[in-house]
Motif scaffolding. Structure first.
Motif, PDB file in Angstrom:
ATOM      1  N   LYS A   5       0.830  -1.207   0.000  1.00 32.09           N
ATOM      2  CA  LYS A   5       0.000   0.000   0.000  1.00 32.09           C
ATOM      3  C   LYS A   5       0.860   1.251   0.000  1.00 32.09           C
ATOM      4  O   LYS A   5       0.603   2.217  -0.738  1.00 32.09           O
ATOM      5  CB  LYS A   5      -0.916  -0.013   1.239  1.00 32.09           C
ATOM      6  N   GLY A   6       1.926   1.241   0.801  1.00 31.94           N
ATOM      7  CA  GLY A   6       2.805   2.394   0.856  1.00 31.94           C
ATOM      8  C   GLY A   6       3.643   2.562  -0.397  1.00 31.94           C
ATOM      9  O   GLY A   6       3.853   3.674  -0.880  1.00 31.94           O
ATOM     10  N   GLU A   7       4.124   1.457  -0.958  1.00 34.25           N
ATOM     11  CA  GLU A   7       4.972   1.525  -2.155  1.00 34.25           C
ATOM     12  C   GLU A   7       4.217   2.050  -3.365  1.00 34.25           C
ATOM     13  O   GLU A   7       4.731   2.856  -4.138  1.00 34.25           O
ATOM     14  CB  GLU A   7       5.556   0.147  -2.471  1.00 34.25           C
ATOM     15  N   PHE A   8       2.962   1.595  -3.545  1.00 40.05           N
ATOM     16  CA  PHE A   8       2.185   1.988  -4.713  1.00 40.05           C
ATOM     17  C   PHE A   8       1.271   3.183  -4.441  1.00 40.05           C
ATOM     18  O   PHE A   8       0.529   3.594  -5.320  1.00 40.05           O
ATOM     19  CB  PHE A   8       1.335   0.811  -5.208  1.00 40.05           C
ATOM     20  N   HIS A   9       1.315   3.691  -3.189  1.00 38.52           N
ATOM     21  CA  HIS A   9       0.471   4.829  -2.795  1.00 38.52           C
ATOM     22  C   HIS A   9      -1.010   4.548  -3.095  1.00 38.52           C
ATOM     23  O   HIS A   9      -1.700   5.322  -3.754  1.00 38.52           O
ATOM     24  CB  HIS A   9       0.927   6.113  -3.502  1.00 38.52           C
ATOM     25  N   LEU A  10      -1.480   3.423  -2.580  1.00 38.72           N
ATOM     26  CA  LEU A  10      -2.833   2.963  -2.885  1.00 38.72           C
ATOM     27  C   LEU A  10      -3.865   3.689  -2.035  1.00 38.72           C
ATOM     28  O   LEU A  10      -3.665   3.903  -0.836  1.00 38.72           O
ATOM     29  CB  LEU A  10      -2.944   1.458  -2.640  1.00 38.72           C
ATOM     30  N   SER A  11      -4.977   4.052  -2.655  1.00 40.67           N
ATOM     31  CA  SER A  11      -6.092   4.674  -1.940  1.00 40.67           C
ATOM     32  C   SER A  11      -6.992   3.582  -1.349  1.00 40.67           C
ATOM     33  O   SER A  11      -6.846   2.398  -1.663  1.00 40.67           O
ATOM     34  CB  SER A  11      -6.911   5.531  -2.902  1.00 40.67           C
ATOM     35  N   LYS A  12      -7.932   3.976  -0.489  1.00 41.72           N
ATOM     36  CA  LYS A  12      -8.871   3.014   0.079  1.00 41.72           C
ATOM     37  C   LYS A  12      -9.676   2.333  -1.015  1.00 41.72           C
ATOM     38  O   LYS A  12      -9.970   1.137  -0.943  1.00 41.72           O
ATOM     39  CB  LYS A  12      -9.812   3.708   1.070  1.00 41.72           C
ATOM     40  N   GLN A  14      -8.754   1.773  -4.113  1.00 36.51           N
ATOM     41  CA  GLN A  14      -7.895   0.829  -4.820  1.00 36.51           C
ATOM     42  C   GLN A  14      -7.652  -0.432  -3.986  1.00 36.51           C
ATOM     43  O   GLN A  14      -7.625  -1.542  -4.524  1.00 36.51           O
ATOM     44  CB  GLN A  14      -6.565   1.503  -5.177  1.00 36.51           C
ATOM     45  N   SER A  65       3.025  -1.153 -10.663  1.00 30.57           N
ATOM     46  CA  SER A  65       1.970  -0.142 -10.637  1.00 30.57           C
ATOM     47  C   SER A  65       0.698  -0.773 -10.091  1.00 30.57           C
ATOM     48  O   SER A  65       0.584  -2.004 -10.008  1.00 30.57           O
ATOM     49  CB  SER A  65       1.710   0.403 -12.049  1.00 30.57           C
ATOM     50  N   TYR A  66      -0.254   0.080  -9.736  1.00 33.63           N
ATOM     51  CA  TYR A  66      -1.546  -0.413  -9.252  1.00 33.63           C
ATOM     52  C   TYR A  66      -2.213  -1.290 -10.294  1.00 33.63           C
ATOM     53  O   TYR A  66      -2.739  -2.360  -9.978  1.00 33.63           O
ATOM     54  CB  TYR A  66      -2.441   0.770  -8.889  1.00 33.63           C
TER      55      TYR A  66
END
Length: 407
Positions: A5-12, A14, A65-66
């Motif tokens: 989650k931190g590496e890809f900067h994922l939103s809730k 996503q 990537s996401y």
């Protein structure tokens, strides 16, 4: 997932999509592999599933990537269809007096794999990092461990497995010896199963037990990190305790179903399933209202016990629904579990709160317990199953598994 989650900067949003992707494709996979077992046998079907399923497990290590992570996570879901093959396989291998125990015990080990992954994979990552690999590469390297394990099991399954007690389906058909479902095409078997209302009642109940189990596996570690502030290793252990219950709890559901049916007949299997789902629903409501991590773990273990036992009790019923359409029945009911997990994922997206989602799911499970009580059997069906049951007891000292196949 907290690390990714931190590496890809994922939103809730996503994260919710990834959780849904983890189980969505399995719905279709489970619907397909049941008839494939009838057609080609569980040995060939499972071997190919493991080999093909290992490809996206390796592939996710190369996601950057996401979108690519979501794609591979979606593809990994196909491996979850292996559960249906396991249940098909044990259903044809074991006689009616022990088939519930066999189905639940075998499935319990599979579910325990989820608990092992929750607990062990963070330590695999820690070991890789300790060797000097950065975390961003460490979690990718760790993914090769389950991928290689799948290929090893595929080779073992092909080498040492067989389709039924009498041997290989292809060889048996060549000799003119067919299992009952093998006389029809796999898709005709599926259509017959789909026309049976009992199958859809169990579809709903499995959505309410295994669907919840999958959902918990997907969100539990992050829930403990976000709500109670645990670090990744301790959150993994807390979440893993839920999955490890499957080592014995799912088997308990099958054992209890077999034991009850000895004295109270086939109908008692449905009663047990309804009672277990009621306990699960009440436990979910308790879990959603806990305020401390110690109470949360206690509540999770409590509702987890009922959840896993309900899973075992569901598939202790499956072999008795329609023997001639076993692959279709196992596939549809198994797909129900993943439909439940997908529905829970969409519910989380709409509420935006894991805690609130758990509370709503508790209410849904309580309502779904009524579907278990709706699974009834005619006097003719019950009498036929009782005859097979008594036959199995008579053959138990000589050939315990043959009566199930002959039936």
């Amino acid at each position: 997932m907290p690390l990714i989650k931190g590496e890809f900067h994922l939103s809730k949003d996503q994260l919710a999509n990834i959780s849904i992707a983890a189980v969505a494709v399995t719905v279709f996979g489970r619907l397909i592999v049941g008839p494939l077992c009838d057609r080609f046998g569980p040995r060939r079907t499972y071997t190919w599933l493991l080999v093909l399923g290992a490809i996206p497990v390796f592939g996710i290590a190369f996601a950057h990537s996401y979108a690519s992570f979501l794609f591979f996570r979606l593809a990994i879901g196909i491996a979850g269809a292996g559960f249906v093959i396991t249940q098909y396989h044990t259903s044809v291998m074991f006689a009616p007096n022990v088939v519930g125990t066999a189905n639940a015990a075998a499935a319990g080990w599979g579910n325990a794999g989820g608990g092992v992954a929750q607990s062990v994979m963070p330590w695999v990552l820690a070991a890789v990092v300790a060797l000097g690999v950065q975390q961003g590469m460490g979690w990718r390297a760790a993914m090769f461990v389950p991928g290689v394990a799948m290929l090893i099991v595929a080779a073992l399954y092909w080498r040492y497995g067989q389709d039924c007690p009498h041997g290989d389906y292809r060889e048996l058909r060549a000799m003119g010896v067919l299992t009952e479902s093998g006389k029809a095409s796999g898709w005709r078997v599926f259509a017959t199963a789909a026309s049976n209302y009992r199958v859809w009642m169990l579809f709903v109940t499995y959505a309410g037990c295994f669907g919840i189990e999958l959902f918990v596996h997907g969100v539990a570690a992050s829930y403990y990190v976000d709500r109670f502030g645990l670090d990744l290793s301790h959150a993994g252990l807390a979440a893993g305790s839920f999955g490890l219950l499957a080592l014995f709890a799912r088997a308990l559901g099958g054992i209890a179903s077999d034991r009850l049916s000895r004295g109270h007949g086939l109908a008692s299997r449905s009663w047990l399933l309804g009672a277990l789902m009621l306990g699960e629903g009440l436990g979910l409501l308790w879990f959603s209202n806990t305020q401390t991590v110690s109470l949360a773990v206690a509540a999770m273990i409590t509702f987890g016990l009922f959840t896993h036992m309900a899973c075992g009790a569901t598939y202790a019923l499956v072999p008795f629904i329609d023997r001639k359409s076993l692959g279709g029945v196992a596939g549809i009911v198994g797909a129900g579990g993943n439909v439940g997990a997908v529905a829970a994922g969409f519910l989380l997206k709409s509420t935006g709160s894991v805690q609130h989602t758990f509370a709503l799911l508790g209410g849904f499970v309580i309502a779904g317990s009524l579907c278990a009580l709706a699974v009834r059997f005619s006097a003719e069906h019950t009498a036929r199953e009782e005859e097979l049951y008594q036959e199995a007891l008579g053959l138990n000292q000589v050939e315990p598994a043959a009566s199930s196949v002959a039936a």
